[in-house]
Design a protein around this motif. Structure first.
Motif, PDB file in Angstrom:
ATOM      1  N   ALA A  20       0.827  -1.201   0.000  1.00 49.71           N
ATOM      2  CA  ALA A  20       0.000   0.000   0.000  1.00 49.71           C
ATOM      3  C   ALA A  20       0.866   1.258   0.000  1.00 49.71           C
ATOM      4  CB  ALA A  20      -0.935   0.005   1.211  1.00 49.71           C
ATOM      5  N   VAL A  21       1.956   1.232   0.772  1.00 49.18           N
ATOM      6  CA  VAL A  21       2.879   2.365   0.820  1.00 49.18           C
ATOM      7  C   VAL A  21       3.567   2.544  -0.530  1.00 49.18           C
ATOM      8  CG1 VAL A  21       5.018   3.206   1.854  1.00 49.18           C
ATOM      9  CG2 VAL A  21       3.266   2.177   3.306  1.00 49.18           C
ATOM     10  N   GLU A  22       3.991   1.443  -1.147  1.00 49.21           N
ATOM     11  CA  GLU A  22       4.658   1.515  -2.443  1.00 49.21           C
ATOM     12  C   GLU A  22       3.746   2.121  -3.501  1.00 49.21           C
ATOM     13  OE1 GLU A  22       7.017  -1.448  -5.543  1.00 49.21           O
ATOM     14  OE2 GLU A  22       5.403  -2.259  -4.323  1.00 49.21           O
ATOM     15  N   ILE A  23       2.498   1.663  -3.533  1.00 46.33           N
ATOM     16  CA  ILE A  23       1.536   2.188  -4.519  1.00 46.33           C
ATOM     17  C   ILE A  23       1.292   3.669  -4.291  1.00 46.33           C
ATOM     18  CG2 ILE A  23      -0.862   2.073  -5.280  1.00 46.33           C
ATOM     19  CD1 ILE A  23      -0.759  -0.941  -4.762  1.00 46.33           C
ATOM     20  N   LYS A  24       1.127   4.059  -3.015  1.00 40.39           N
ATOM     21  CA  LYS A  24       0.857   5.471  -2.709  1.00 40.39           C
ATOM     22  C   LYS A  24       2.039   6.344  -3.113  1.00 40.39           C
ATOM     23  CE  LYS A  24      -1.375   6.418   0.985  1.00 40.39           C
ATOM     24  NZ  LYS A  24      -1.730   6.541   2.419  1.00 40.39           N
ATOM     25  N   HIS A  25       3.254   5.928  -2.762  1.00 37.64           N
ATOM     26  CA  HIS A  25       4.430   6.698  -3.135  1.00 37.64           C
ATOM     27  C   HIS A  25       4.574   6.779  -4.655  1.00 37.64           C
ATOM     28  CE1 HIS A  25       6.629   6.074   0.976  1.00 37.64           C
ATOM     29  NE2 HIS A  25       5.531   6.800   1.071  1.00 37.64           N
ATOM     30  N   GLY A 113      -4.184  -0.025  -2.083  1.00 40.00           N
ATOM     31  CA  GLY A 113      -4.346   0.979  -3.125  1.00 40.00           C
ATOM     32  C   GLY A 113      -5.712   1.038  -3.765  1.00 40.00           C
ATOM     33  N   ASN A 114      -6.631   0.140  -3.407  1.00 36.99           N
ATOM     34  CA  ASN A 114      -7.962   0.122  -4.021  1.00 36.99           C
ATOM     35  C   ASN A 114      -8.939   0.893  -3.138  1.00 36.99           C
ATOM     36  OD1 ASN A 114     -10.337  -0.362  -5.331  1.00 36.99           O
ATOM     37  ND2 ASN A 114     -10.204  -2.601  -5.239  1.00 36.99           N
ATOM     38  N   TYR A 115      -9.255   2.125  -3.550  1.00 34.33           N
ATOM     39  CA  TYR A 115     -10.179   2.970  -2.801  1.00 34.33           C
ATOM     40  C   TYR A 115     -11.598   2.910  -3.366  1.00 34.33           C
ATOM     41  CZ  TYR A 115      -5.863   4.946  -0.963  1.00 34.33           C
ATOM     42  OH  TYR A 115      -4.626   5.090  -0.373  1.00 34.33           O
ATOM     43  N   GLY A 116     -11.808   2.027  -4.339  1.00 35.44           N
ATOM     44  CA  GLY A 116     -13.126   1.924  -4.946  1.00 35.44           C
ATOM     45  C   GLY A 116     -13.438   3.035  -5.914  1.00 35.44           C
ATOM     46  N   ILE A 129     -12.323  -8.099 -16.052  1.00 34.82           N
ATOM     47  CA  ILE A 129     -11.619  -9.156 -16.763  1.00 34.82           C
ATOM     48  C   ILE A 129     -10.308  -9.387 -16.011  1.00 34.82           C
ATOM     49  CG2 ILE A 129     -10.611  -9.886 -18.952  1.00 34.82           C
ATOM     50  CD1 ILE A 129     -12.443  -7.871 -20.348  1.00 34.82           C
ATOM     51  N   PRO A 130     -10.140 -10.500 -15.331  1.00 37.65           N
ATOM     52  CA  PRO A 130      -8.975 -10.713 -14.457  1.00 37.65           C
ATOM     53  C   PRO A 130      -7.637 -10.426 -15.127  1.00 37.65           C
ATOM     54  CG  PRO A 130     -10.564 -12.473 -14.149  1.00 37.65           C
ATOM     55  CD  PRO A 130     -11.061 -11.656 -15.301  1.00 37.65           C
ATOM     56  N   ALA A 131      -7.437 -10.926 -16.357  1.00 39.41           N
ATOM     57  CA  ALA A 131      -6.152 -10.729 -17.029  1.00 39.41           C
ATOM     58  C   ALA A 131      -5.898  -9.252 -17.317  1.00 39.41           C
ATOM     59  CB  ALA A 131      -6.107 -11.538 -18.320  1.00 39.41           C
ATOM     60  N   LEU A 132      -6.955  -8.529 -17.753  1.00 40.21           N
ATOM     61  CA  LEU A 132      -6.825  -7.108 -18.050  1.00 40.21           C
ATOM     62  C   LEU A 132      -6.529  -6.321 -16.777  1.00 40.21           C
ATOM     63  CD1 LEU A 132      -7.071  -4.681 -19.970  1.00 40.21           C
ATOM     64  CD2 LEU A 132      -9.542  -4.675 -19.494  1.00 40.21           C
ATOM     65  N   ARG A 133      -7.253  -6.656 -15.715  1.00 39.71           N
ATOM     66  CA  ARG A 133      -7.059  -5.961 -14.439  1.00 39.71           C
ATOM     67  C   ARG A 133      -5.646  -6.188 -13.905  1.00 39.71           C
ATOM     68  NH1 ARG A 133      -7.851  -6.295  -8.841  1.00 39.71           N
ATOM     69  NH2 ARG A 133      -8.923  -4.467  -7.983  1.00 39.71           N
ATOM     70  N   GLN A 134      -5.159  -7.434 -14.005  1.00 41.53           N
ATOM     71  CA  GLN A 134      -3.814  -7.752 -13.543  1.00 41.53           C
ATOM     72  C   GLN A 134      -2.766  -6.970 -14.325  1.00 41.53           C
ATOM     73  OE1 GLN A 134      -3.227  -9.665 -10.993  1.00 41.53           O
ATOM     74  NE2 GLN A 134      -1.007  -9.970 -11.084  1.00 41.53           N
ATOM     75  N   LYS A 136      -3.144  -4.064 -15.892  1.00 43.86           N
ATOM     76  CA  LYS A 136      -3.202  -2.647 -15.565  1.00 43.86           C
ATOM     77  C   LYS A 136      -2.596  -2.360 -14.185  1.00 43.86           C
ATOM     78  CE  LYS A 136      -7.109  -1.280 -18.507  1.00 43.86           C
ATOM     79  NZ  LYS A 136      -6.341  -0.261 -19.249  1.00 43.86           N
ATOM     80  N   LEU A 137      -2.836  -3.256 -13.223  1.00 45.57           N
ATOM     81  CA  LEU A 137      -2.274  -3.061 -11.891  1.00 45.57           C
ATOM     82  C   LEU A 137      -0.756  -3.220 -11.910  1.00 45.57           C
ATOM     83  CD1 LEU A 137      -4.922  -4.901  -9.678  1.00 45.57           C
ATOM     84  CD2 LEU A 137      -4.629  -2.439  -9.997  1.00 45.57           C
ATOM     85  N   ASN A 138      -0.256  -4.185 -12.691  1.00 44.31           N
ATOM     86  CA  ASN A 138       1.187  -4.338 -12.832  1.00 44.31           C
ATOM     87  C   ASN A 138       1.800  -3.115 -13.511  1.00 44.31           C
ATOM     88  OD1 ASN A 138       1.729  -6.826 -11.605  1.00 44.31           O
ATOM     89  ND2 ASN A 138       1.106  -7.968 -13.412  1.00 44.31           N
ATOM     90  N   ALA A 139       1.081  -2.570 -14.498  1.00 46.41           N
ATOM     91  CA  ALA A 139       1.566  -1.379 -15.189  1.00 46.41           C
ATOM     92  C   ALA A 139       1.648  -0.195 -14.230  1.00 46.41           C
ATOM     93  CB  ALA A 139       0.653  -1.041 -16.372  1.00 46.41           C
TER      94      ALA A 139
END
Length: 302
Positions: A20-25, A113-116, A129-134, A136-139
């Motif tokens: 969560a800290v990494e995503i926020k930074h 990092g998911n605030y809805g 779509i799980p693959a698409l979501r994964q 985008k989150l990795n990106a």
């Protein structure tokens, strides 16, 4: 990638907090990088502080803004960040987050990092779509990591050159027309070694650069060729060491006799101090008795 082994204890709770800290930074760093570029092209119109007569156009970019923005403005920024932190972007419902925790980690189905808020925080959602979501989150993670490194580089460059304009990226120099100046960087001297315009120092550094480059090119060949070819016979007849028994790479240093290493050092010194001596009347790296590819007296300059 965890070289410091923060997650060695296997604690999932600690891992999620750090994620969560990494995503926020990363997100803050991405905004910060944008904040270095956009003000070079556009700024809000009107006053930043009507009471103090400070317009948005009066505020310099980058580190210079710290000394110009009024104290009340900084307090507003800090208060706004605190409001986001304490409400998780709802701005209305204060959440019991606790120390060193994030608002995205308070629910039963908490996800770092998911605030809805959805994609780019635009109050919509990524297609389920799980693959698409994964992907985008990795990106987002990758871009955030790059941005954290980039903003530190920008801050350093800004502090070094005192500007956020083109000079910060491509500082001018008295040597713009020298050999090796190429687009898009032009004369690339980020540390400003040549900013004093001293031609003698520039020539010495250019000679050093050429020499290091030539040695490195030979060294690279030396890593590849021994995998396919070795000299026949002995490297050291007295010690019974054949060329074929020598390992490649760094291991060769410990296998070669001390006398052999000494011979190499003496040969390099002979070349450096006697055979290829620098001539003040010639260009850096251009030796009178060395032609193309260093062939003695070969045609063309070295």
């Amino acid at each position: 990638w965890d070289p410091l082994e923060f997650t060695k204890d296997g604690s999932r709770e600690n891992f999620l907090r750090r994620r969560a800290v990494e995503i926020k930074h990363g997100r803050v760093a991405m905004y910060a990088c944008i904040g270095y570029f956009v003000p070079e092209f556009t700024k809000f119109s009107g006053d930043l502080s009507p009471s103090m007569g400070i317009k948005f156009s009066d505020v310099p970019n980058g580190l210079g803004a710290f000394s110009v923005v009024p104290l009340a403005g900084w307090l507003q920024i800090v208060a706004f960040c605190g409001l986001i932190e304490n409400t998780g972007f709802t701005f209305t419902q204060r959440k019991s987050i606790g120390i060193m925790k994030d608002a995205s980690m308070t629910g039963e189905k908490a996800e770092p990092g998911n605030y809805g808020l959805g994609w780019i925080g635009a109050f919509n959602t990524i297609k389920p779509i799980p693959a698409l979501r994964q992907r985008k989150l990795n990106a987002e993670l990758a871009n955030g990591r790059l941005a954290m490194i980039a903003i530190m580089g920008m801050l350093f460059q800004n502090g070094t050159f005192g500007t956020t304009g083109p000079e910060m990226w491509f500082p001018g120099s008295a040597f713009e027309n020298e050999l090796g100046v190429q687009a898009p960087t032009g004369f690339w001297d980020p540390a400003g070694f040549s900013s004093d315009g001293d031609a003698a120092l520039f020539k010495r550094r250019r000679e050093t650069e050429l020499k290091h480059g030539r040695v490195s090119m030979i060294a690279c060949i030396g890593y590849i060729v021994p995998e396919y070819f070795r000299w026949p016979g002995y490297l050291s007849p007295s010690e019974g060491i054949a060329f074929s028994s020598m390992p490649s790479g760094l291991k060769a240093v410990s296998a070669m006799p001390a006398v052999g290493l000494l011979q190499m050092i003496l040969f390099a010194g002979l070349v450096d101090f006697a055979y290829f001596r620098a001539d003040p009347t010639r260009a850096p790296g251009d030796f009178k008795n060395a032609g193309i590819l260093g062939v003695p007296n070969g045609s063309g300059p070295m």
